[in-house]
Design an enzyme around this catalytic site. Structure first.
Site, PDB file in Angstrom:
ATOM      1  N   ASN A   9       0.841  -1.073  -0.061  1.00 55.39           N
ATOM      2  CA  ASN A   9       0.091   0.009  -0.163  1.00 55.39           C
ATOM      3  C   ASN A   9       0.836   1.270  -0.073  1.00 55.39           C
ATOM      4  O   ASN A   9       1.369   1.392   0.845  1.00 55.39           O
ATOM      5  CB  ASN A   9      -0.845   0.028   1.315  1.00 55.39           C
ATOM      6  CG  ASN A   9      -1.735   1.346   1.359  1.00 55.39           C
ATOM      7  OD1 ASN A   9      -1.871   2.179   0.387  1.00 55.39           O
ATOM      8  ND2 ASN A   9      -2.433   1.331   2.644  1.00 55.39           N
ATOM      9  N   TRP A  10       1.059   2.043  -0.990  1.00 61.68           N
ATOM     10  CA  TRP A  10       1.933   3.021  -1.209  1.00 61.68           C
ATOM     11  C   TRP A  10       1.420   4.286  -0.722  1.00 61.68           C
ATOM     12  O   TRP A  10       2.147   5.292  -0.485  1.00 61.68           O
ATOM     13  CB  TRP A  10       2.084   3.219  -2.660  1.00 61.68           C
ATOM     14  CG  TRP A  10       2.993   2.465  -3.221  1.00 61.68           C
ATOM     15  CD1 TRP A  10       3.719   1.318  -2.806  1.00 61.68           C
ATOM     16  CD2 TRP A  10       3.286   2.165  -4.637  1.00 61.68           C
ATOM     17  NE1 TRP A  10       4.318   0.604  -3.649  1.00 61.68           N
ATOM     18  CE2 TRP A  10       4.186   1.218  -4.735  1.00 61.68           C
ATOM     19  CE3 TRP A  10       2.537   2.457  -5.850  1.00 61.68           C
ATOM     20  CZ2 TRP A  10       4.593   0.572  -6.186  1.00 61.68           C
ATOM     21  CZ3 TRP A  10       3.228   2.230  -7.111  1.00 61.68           C
ATOM     22  CH2 TRP A  10       4.202   1.193  -7.202  1.00 61.68           C
ATOM     23  N   HIS A  91      -9.383   1.573   5.057  1.00 65.19           N
ATOM     24  CA  HIS A  91      -8.222   1.757   5.457  1.00 65.19           C
ATOM     25  C   HIS A  91      -8.131   2.744   6.843  1.00 65.19           C
ATOM     26  O   HIS A  91      -8.859   3.479   6.750  1.00 65.19           O
ATOM     27  CB  HIS A  91      -7.050   2.083   4.743  1.00 65.19           C
ATOM     28  CG  HIS A  91      -5.745   1.966   5.135  1.00 65.19           C
ATOM     29  ND1 HIS A  91      -5.066   2.725   6.241  1.00 65.19           N
ATOM     30  CD2 HIS A  91      -4.704   1.162   4.976  1.00 65.19           C
ATOM     31  CE1 HIS A  91      -3.876   2.512   6.272  1.00 65.19           C
ATOM     32  NE2 HIS A  91      -3.552   1.126   5.817  1.00 65.19           N
ATOM     33  N   GLU A  93      -6.385   4.779   7.733  1.00 63.64           N
ATOM     34  CA  GLU A  93      -5.886   6.243   7.842  1.00 63.64           C
ATOM     35  C   GLU A  93      -7.229   7.060   7.067  1.00 63.64           C
ATOM     36  O   GLU A  93      -7.549   8.178   7.284  1.00 63.64           O
ATOM     37  CB  GLU A  93      -4.770   6.323   6.915  1.00 63.64           C
ATOM     38  CG  GLU A  93      -3.558   6.032   7.563  1.00 63.64           C
ATOM     39  CD  GLU A  93      -2.404   5.307   6.817  1.00 63.64           C
ATOM     40  OE1 GLU A  93      -2.429   5.344   5.735  1.00 63.64           O
ATOM     41  OE2 GLU A  93      -1.537   4.615   7.611  1.00 63.64           O
ATOM     42  N   GLU A 163      -5.449  -4.768  10.350  1.00 65.87           N
ATOM     43  CA  GLU A 163      -4.345  -3.975  10.394  1.00 65.87           C
ATOM     44  C   GLU A 163      -4.622  -3.086  11.841  1.00 65.87           C
ATOM     45  O   GLU A 163      -5.388  -2.432  11.863  1.00 65.87           O
ATOM     46  CB  GLU A 163      -4.229  -3.014   9.439  1.00 65.87           C
ATOM     47  CG  GLU A 163      -3.973  -3.427   8.012  1.00 65.87           C
ATOM     48  CD  GLU A 163      -3.409  -2.553   7.190  1.00 65.87           C
ATOM     49  OE1 GLU A 163      -2.429  -2.951   6.600  1.00 65.87           O
ATOM     50  OE2 GLU A 163      -4.117  -1.524   6.951  1.00 65.87           O
ATOM     51  N   GLY A 169       3.149   1.745  10.581  1.00 66.67           N
ATOM     52  CA  GLY A 169       3.925   2.716  10.548  1.00 66.67           C
ATOM     53  C   GLY A 169       4.977   2.863  11.836  1.00 66.67           C
ATOM     54  O   GLY A 169       5.584   3.893  11.933  1.00 66.67           O
ATOM     55  N   SER A 209       3.671  -3.247   9.845  1.00 70.51           N
ATOM     56  CA  SER A 209       5.305  -3.219  10.290  1.00 70.51           C
ATOM     57  C   SER A 209       5.374  -4.726   9.754  1.00 70.51           C
ATOM     58  O   SER A 209       6.416  -5.173  10.201  1.00 70.51           O
ATOM     59  CB  SER A 209       5.531  -3.015  11.715  1.00 70.51           C
ATOM     60  OG  SER A 209       5.137  -1.672  12.107  1.00 70.51           O
ATOM     61  N   GLY A 230       2.784  -1.417   4.213  1.00 70.07           N
ATOM     62  CA  GLY A 230       3.091  -0.047   3.854  1.00 70.07           C
ATOM     63  C   GLY A 230       4.436   0.269   3.644  1.00 70.07           C
ATOM     64  O   GLY A 230       5.135   0.148   2.429  1.00 70.07           O
ATOM     65  N   GLY A 231       5.348   0.730   4.469  1.00 72.01           N
ATOM     66  CA  GLY A 231       6.783   1.076   4.498  1.00 72.01           C
ATOM     67  C   GLY A 231       7.832   0.348   3.549  1.00 72.01           C
ATOM     68  O   GLY A 231       8.265   0.533   2.841  1.00 72.01           O
TER      69      GLY A 231
END
Ligand code: 13P
Length: 248
Positions: A9-10, A91, A93, A163, A169, A209, A230-231
């Site tokens: 997921n960018w 998501h 966020e 998640e 993150g 993570s 993500g990262g």
């Protein structure tokens, strides 16, 4: 046997050129032990779809309405016109910063499924909810609300991503035991509403993570069928290491 599904997921990262260059680098490395893909920003989707052969290209969000006065939104039909077949929905966020609720998540899921866009539905508790011991209640509620109104056949084809917000993150990943037990709770909630066959077919990802060093641990758990990353999905090197880790 559920095939693992690994999606990067960018988020708010990568220009069109960066997305295409990443996809071009990764595409020859994917193998058939798992489904691999990325969720890219809207503007990068069209060229990403063109650059991808095996990778799944997903949007990170979609509008809850088919069309109308919703400034700034992108509809299911607009995504499908450029060849997008998957989308993230709900998501954390989006829930935290953009007012996404269980109700809008459900609208988006219903609209996507009705039109053949496959959702990756995200659920998960905040740190305060985790510390209060409310994880089970939250993920059951979010899962049931998101999938309300679908048939078992529809649910079997989509993906749910667990998640925990406190693991996103932060580098503070959930242990594989916590991730497994919550994914099992989600599967049980699906069984209650849609029956055992649907629950057994559904793929459930863990996200928070995930890195090349820990991905195999998660995937060795019985109810974890993939990861939303993500990262570690932003650099070709680390995404390649994730792809390679799943080869054996
Ligand atoms: P990180 O892998 O950076 O923790 O992000 C997880 C995530 O939010 C994927 O959707």
């Amino acid at each position: 046997m559920r095939k693992p599904i690994i999606i990067g997921n960018w988020k708010l990262n990568k220009t069109i050129a960066e997305a295409v260059s990443f996809i071009t680098a990764i595409e020859p490395l994917v193998h058939n032990k798992a489904d691999f893909g990325v969720a890219a920003p809207y503007l990068a989707l069209e060229k990403s779809v063109k650059a991808a052969k095996h990778l799944i290209i997903a949007s990170e969000n979609v509008a809850f309405a088919e069309s109308g006065a919703y400034t700034g939104e992108v509809s299911v039909a607009m995504l499908q016109e450029i060849g997008v077949k998957w989308t993230l929905i709900g998501h954390s966020e989006r829930r935290q910063y953009f007012g996404e609720s269980d109700e809008t998540v459900n609208k988006k899921v219903l609209l996507s499924v009705k039109n053949g866009l496959t959702p990756i539905v995200c659920v998960g508790e905040t740190l305060a909810q985790f510390e209060a011991g409310d994880t089970e209640k939250i993920v059951r509620t979010q899962t049931a609300a998101a999938l309300n109104g679908l048939s078992g056949e529809d649910v079997a084809k989509l993906v749910v991503a667990y998640e925990p917000v406190w693991a996103i993150g932060t580098g503070k990943n959930a242990t594989k035991e916590i991730a497994q037990s919550t994914c099992a709770i989600i599967r049980h909630e699906v069984e209650i509403h849609f029956g055992k066959a649907t629950a057994e077919a559904l793929r459930i990802q863990y996200g928070g993570s995930v890195k090349p060093e820990n991905i195999k641990e998660y995937l060795s758990e019985k109810d974890i069928d993939g990861a939303l990353i993500g990262g570690a999905s932003l650099k070709v090197d680390s995404f390649t290491a994730i792809i390679d880790a799943l080869k054996a």
